[in-house]
Design a protein around this motif. Structure first.
Motif, short mmCIF file in Angstrom:
data_model
loop_
_atom_site.label_atom_id
_atom_site.label_comp_id
_atom_site.label_asym_id
_atom_site.label_seq_id
_atom_site.Cartn_x
_atom_site.Cartn_y
_atom_site.Cartn_z
N UNK A 176 8.62 -14.67 -8.97
CA UNK A 176 8.05 -14.68 -7.62
C UNK A 176 8.63 -13.53 -6.79
N UNK A 177 9.96 -13.36 -6.88
CA UNK A 177 10.61 -12.29 -6.13
C UNK A 177 10.10 -10.93 -6.58
N UNK A 178 9.93 -10.77 -7.90
CA UNK A 178 9.42 -9.50 -8.40
C UNK A 178 8.02 -9.22 -7.86
N UNK A 179 7.13 -10.19 -7.98
CA UNK A 179 5.74 -9.99 -7.58
C UNK A 179 5.57 -9.77 -6.08
N UNK A 180 6.35 -10.48 -5.28
CA UNK A 180 6.15 -10.45 -3.82
C UNK A 180 7.05 -9.46 -3.09
N UNK A 181 8.16 -9.05 -3.73
CA UNK A 181 9.09 -8.13 -3.05
C UNK A 181 9.31 -6.84 -3.83
N UNK A 182 9.83 -6.98 -5.05
CA UNK A 182 10.21 -5.80 -5.81
C UNK A 182 9.02 -4.93 -6.19
N UNK A 183 7.95 -5.55 -6.66
CA UNK A 183 6.77 -4.78 -7.08
C UNK A 183 6.17 -4.00 -5.91
N UNK A 188 5.50 1.24 -3.10
CA UNK A 188 5.68 2.11 -1.92
C UNK A 188 6.50 3.34 -2.28
N UNK A 189 7.57 3.11 -3.05
CA UNK A 189 8.43 4.23 -3.47
C UNK A 189 7.64 5.22 -4.32
N UNK A 190 6.89 4.71 -5.31
CA UNK A 190 6.13 5.58 -6.18
C UNK A 190 5.08 6.37 -5.40
N UNK A 191 4.43 5.73 -4.44
CA UNK A 191 3.40 6.42 -3.65
C UNK A 191 3.98 7.56 -2.83
N UNK A 192 5.26 7.44 -2.47
CA UNK A 192 5.89 8.52 -1.70
C UNK A 192 6.08 9.77 -2.55
N UNK A 193 5.99 9.62 -3.89
CA UNK A 193 6.09 10.77 -4.79
C UNK A 193 4.74 11.31 -5.19
N UNK A 194 3.68 10.82 -4.57
CA UNK A 194 2.31 11.14 -4.93
C UNK A 194 2.12 12.61 -5.32
N UNK A 195 1.90 12.91 -6.61
CA UNK A 195 1.71 14.30 -7.03
C UNK A 195 0.47 14.89 -6.37
N UNK A 196 0.54 16.18 -6.06
CA UNK A 196 -0.57 16.84 -5.38
C UNK A 196 -1.86 16.79 -6.19
#
Length: 199
Positions: A176-183, A188-196
């Motif tokens: 539950x913690x993974x699905x609702x918080x960690x994931x 969000x972290x990965x999207x901040x690296x959005x390749x051009x």
């Protein structure tokens, strides 16, 4: 040219609400898919896993190489993932996955023949807020087990899944913690690296 400029400005004003509406309804997703089979093959690994950001693959792992590898264009995003750490994590997931498949084969006495266990899980963000999550397993194409975030428990969808359900419910709070918080945080972290090249 004097008359063209006001026309372009007016066109821009007309289009901007549509653009803002599109970004307002933006849905981003992080999903993982795994497939493992009961029989060894020299052609295909026993286990394969792929991660997707917005339906585009960003990493791959299999039981032959035992290595988590970034895929283009995400491999260009330096620092996005510690790939050595991710490889270790994927090895642990492989062990749990294949152990689960072994338990199912024992339950059904299906140690002969070709059988497949599939696992899919992930989360979504709408307007940067968590808007959905799922985690489910199928065995030979039949629904096997799913995680219910409302009751924070694994739910058996097949007689054999009751054994897995009992084992996995010891860690239901972690799921539950993974699905609702960690994931969502990872997404969000990965999207901040959005390749051009994804723009």
């Amino acid at each position: 040219m004097v008359t063209a400029m006001p026309f372009l400005l007016a066109l821009l004003c007309l289009l901007s609400p549509a653009a803002s509406q599109e970004s307002k309804n933006r849905v981003d997703s992080l999903r993982y898919y795994y497939a493992g089979k009961s029989e060894f093959s020299e052609v295909f690994p026993r286990l394969q896993g792929t991660g997707y950001i917005n339906d585009r693959p960003f990493f791959y792992y299999d039981s032959t190489n035992h290595k988590a590898e970034p895929l283009k264009p995400w491999c260009e995003a330096e620092g996005m993932v510690n790939w050595e750490k991710e490889t270790q994590f994927q090895k642990e997931r492989e062990n749990l996955f294949m152990e689960t498949l072994g338990d199912i084969l024992d339950y059904y006495n299906d140690n002969n023949g070709f059988h497949v266990l599939q696992e899919a899980f992930g989360c979504e963000l709408q307007n940067n807020k968590s808007s959905g999550a799922f985690w489910k397993l199928t065995y030979d194409g039949r629904n096997y087990l799913t995680f219910n975030t409302t009751i924070s428990a694994w739910v058996a969808l097949d007689p054999a899944a009751q054994n897995t359900q009992e084992k996995w419910n010891e860690y239901a709070n972690n799921a539950k913690k993974y699905l609702e918080e960690e994931c969502p945080d990872t997404l969000r972290k990965y999207l901040s690296y959005n390749p051009s090249s994804l723009d």
